[in-house]
Design a protein around this motif. Structure first.
Motif, PDB file in Angstrom:
ATOM      1  N   GLU A 347       2.233  -0.265   0.550  1.00 50.46           N
ATOM      2  CA  GLU A 347       1.865   0.823  -0.370  1.00 50.46           C
ATOM      3  C   GLU A 347       2.746   0.800  -1.620  1.00 50.46           C
ATOM      4  O   GLU A 347       2.307   1.112  -2.718  1.00 50.46           O
ATOM      5  N   PHE A 348       4.026   0.461  -1.444  1.00 49.21           N
ATOM      6  CA  PHE A 348       4.959   0.497  -2.577  1.00 49.21           C
ATOM      7  C   PHE A 348       4.637  -0.570  -3.626  1.00 49.21           C
ATOM      8  O   PHE A 348       5.057  -0.475  -4.766  1.00 49.21           O
ATOM      9  N   ARG A 349       3.867  -1.596  -3.227  1.00 48.50           N
ATOM     10  CA  ARG A 349       3.757  -2.774  -4.064  1.00 48.50           C
ATOM     11  C   ARG A 349       2.538  -2.780  -4.981  1.00 48.50           C
ATOM     12  O   ARG A 349       1.733  -3.709  -4.983  1.00 48.50           O
ATOM     13  N   LYS A 350       2.463  -1.762  -5.819  1.00 45.08           N
ATOM     14  CA  LYS A 350       1.391  -1.715  -6.808  1.00 45.08           C
ATOM     15  C   LYS A 350       1.452  -2.911  -7.751  1.00 45.08           C
ATOM     16  O   LYS A 350       0.473  -3.245  -8.414  1.00 45.08           O
ATOM     17  N   ASP A 351       2.626  -3.584  -7.782  1.00 43.42           N
ATOM     18  CA  ASP A 351       2.818  -4.739  -8.656  1.00 43.42           C
ATOM     19  C   ASP A 351       2.350  -6.054  -8.026  1.00 43.42           C
ATOM     20  O   ASP A 351       2.372  -7.089  -8.684  1.00 43.42           O
ATOM     21  N   GLY A 386       4.085 -13.725  -2.518  1.00 35.69           N
ATOM     22  CA  GLY A 386       4.049 -12.282  -2.710  1.00 35.69           C
ATOM     23  C   GLY A 386       4.096 -11.522  -1.398  1.00 35.69           C
ATOM     24  O   GLY A 386       4.615 -12.003  -0.392  1.00 35.69           O
ATOM     25  N   VAL A 387       3.494 -10.350  -1.438  1.00 42.69           N
ATOM     26  CA  VAL A 387       3.601  -9.391  -0.331  1.00 42.69           C
ATOM     27  C   VAL A 387       3.203  -9.980   1.042  1.00 42.69           C
ATOM     28  O   VAL A 387       3.895  -9.743   2.031  1.00 42.69           O
ATOM     29  N   PRO A 388       2.111 -10.761   1.144  1.00 37.14           N
ATOM     30  CA  PRO A 388       1.759 -11.291   2.476  1.00 37.14           C
ATOM     31  C   PRO A 388       2.841 -12.195   3.079  1.00 37.14           C
ATOM     32  O   PRO A 388       2.906 -12.349   4.302  1.00 37.14           O
TER      33      PRO A 388
END
Ligand SMILES: *[C@@H]1O[C@H](CO)[C@@H](O)[C@H](O)[C@H]1NC(C)=O
Ligand SMILES: *[C@@H]1O[C@H](CO)[C@@H](O)[C@H](O)[C@H]1NC(C)=O
Ligand SMILES: *[C@@H]1O[C@H](CO)[C@@H](O)[C@H](O)[C@H]1NC(C)=O
Ligand SMILES: *[C@@H]1O[C@H](CO)[C@@H](O)[C@H](O)[C@H]1NC(C)=O
Ligand SMILES: *[C@@H]1O[C@H](CO)[C@@H](O)[C@H](O)[C@H]1NC(C)=O
Ligand SMILES: *[C@@H]1O[C@H](CO)[C@@H](O)[C@H](O)[C@H]1NC(C)=O
Length: 406
Positions: A347-351, A386-388
């Motif tokens: 959720e925090f990673r809008k970027d 990234g996020v994954p």
């Protein structure tokens, strides 16, 4: 925050458009191979022990409760150009994304440290095994991330990639190991099971049918399931139970629950918990409405280059009801399935989304499309690196515990 009526309307009007991106997946364009070593993560974390099966606690430490730490020295764990298996959909840098800070964040649980990702160790764990990611295009990104995290330590000629629709299979020959992706966007059977020809507009889900897929999952050693965004196009969905002629409209939450029951029944009657290990990923959040983190704005994830700081941030697109159904289904199971509860940290990673630096129908967005991010930004899928990659580091922590090396 806007009143719910507005947000509901936006959910309804925006999800369909953005889901159009999901229609043209599977167009893997493999770029030229090139080998580099995975960067070391740094830190002095010890391997975790005392992981609790069926939950997310490790010795009192919740791996999913923590913070993002800027750590350009150790992140990313691989370079975009060094992984030949990334598809154009996720290579944001190559596709023209101007900033790269989104690659430099490391997830740090509050109560413990994640183990240092060690590709060789993971290959040892996977020796003689099949690891399969099952789900939609979000899962496909996680699968690609896992392949990229591992592939650089395997010499040329000792690794391969095969397509066998609806599967994609990466093999590490010397380890007799495979890392596989299986396309099943609803987990149960549906009219969207063709890996390319599927329409989110005319979804029809067979809530009590799974065998067409599950026979290809038999005997797989480690499975990671995920399914969410395809359900969310409208609050109701056409589905069948029993006769395929008897199509009815179901509330999405009811349909999801029934589908997961079908899945749970298969798990209970087919999985040997002594030799097989099952994970379920919680939903991957979207960042479609910038007013949720920036009051008064009316955009999306485009041009976001920094994570959200509010530790309790939660987007409207992430249905707590759907999460609750996953939790309840897993709790009722007679077999331990580990929930990878990645929603809050993501959720925090809008970027972290691909935004306008991605493709549509196999083609990079044109500069005209890019200049209209409100229509064209993809705030569902994630850039790689990234996020994954973080989801996989957490999965690695569990595997290290579940399959101890001698
Ligand atoms: C596991 O947890 C127990 C109780 O919290 C603790 O006593 C033990 O040392 C832990 N084991 C390891 C290997 O850390
Ligand atoms: C599930 O895991 C927990 C914790 O490791 C264990 O106590 C329990 O016996 C397991 N349940 C089954 C059905 O294997
Ligand atoms: C390779 O792994 C598969 C399972 O993925 C297993 O069935 C097979 O026996 C293994 N082959 C060798 C030679 O170890
Ligand atoms: C269900 O199918 C019918 C017949 O094709 C269609 O008219 C209706 O709009 C569909 N409902 C949904 C929620 O897609
Ligand atoms: C992106 O945001 C920066 C400020 O963070 C701003 O200066 C820039 O104009 C924005 N770019 C676009 C294309 O909106
Ligand atoms: C998953 O994480 C969220 C937020 O951190 C938490 O509220 C929720 O209880 C967790 N779910 C489960 C089943 O552990």
């Amino acid at each position: 925050m806007k009143p719910p009526s507005t947000s509901d309307r936006r959910v309804l009007s925006l999800f369909p458009f953005l889901l159009a991106y999901l229609l043209f997946i599977g167009t893997a364009r493999l770029v030229k191979e090139n080998f580099r070593l995975i960067k070391d993560q740094g830190g002095n974390a010890k391997p975790l022990s005392n992981l609790t099966n069926g939950g997310s606690l490790i010795d009192g430490c919740d791996l999913f409760d923590g913070k993002w730490v800027l750590d350009g020295g150790t992140r990313p764990l691989y370079e975009e150009e060094s992984c030949p298996y990334l598809t154009q959909q996720v290579t944001c840098g190559t596709n023209g994304r101007p900033d790269s800070l989104y690659q430099n964040w490391r997830w740090e649980p509050h109560a413990c440290k994640l183990p240092r990702f060690d590709a060789v160790k993971l290959l040892e764990i996977l020796r003689g095994k099949r690891l399969m990611f099952i789900g939609d295009s979000i899962q496909r990104t996680q699968w690609q991330s896992m392949v990229c995290l591992i592939q650089s330590v395997i010499p040329p000629g000792k690794k391969s990639m095969h397509r066998n629709p609806p599967m994609k299979i990466f093999r590490a020959e010397e380890f007799n190991a495979s890392i596989e992706f299986y396309w099943a966007p609803f987990i149960v059977e549906s009219n969207s099971d063709h890996f390319k020809k599927h329409s989110v507009l005319k979804r029809l889900v067979k809530l009590d049918s799974i065998s067409k897929h599950s026979r290809r999952w038999e005997g797989v050693d480690i499975m990671v399931f995920e399914s969410y965004v395809w359900w969310m196009y409208k609050p109701i969905i056409n589905a069948t139970i029993g006769s395929l002629d008897n199509v009815k409209e179901y509330d999405v939450t009811n349909a999801y629950e029934l589908a997961l029951k079908t899945w749970a029944n298969w798990i209970e009657s087919n999985i040997n918990p002594h030799t097989q290990k099952i994970f379920f990923m919680s939903l991957s959040p979207t960042h479609l409405w910038s007013w949720e983190w920036k009051a008064g704005s009316n955009e999306n994830c485009f041009n976001e280059s920094y994570p959200i700081q509010d530790p309790s941030y939660w987007g409207t697109g992430s249905s707590r009801d759907m999460m609750g159904i996953v939790r309840d289904t897993l709790q009722d199971l007679a077999i331990n399935v580990t929930l990878l509860n990645i929603t809050q940290l993501s959720e925090f990673r809008k970027d972290g989304h691909t935004s306008v630096y991605t493709e549509r129908r196999g083609k990079l967005l044109t500069s005209e499309q890019r200049s209209d991010p409100n229509s064209y930004a993809d705030c569902i899928h994630w850039c790689l690196p990234g996020v994954p990659d973080t989801w996989n580091e957490i999965l690695y922590a569990y595997l290290l515990h579940d399959f101890p090396l001698h």
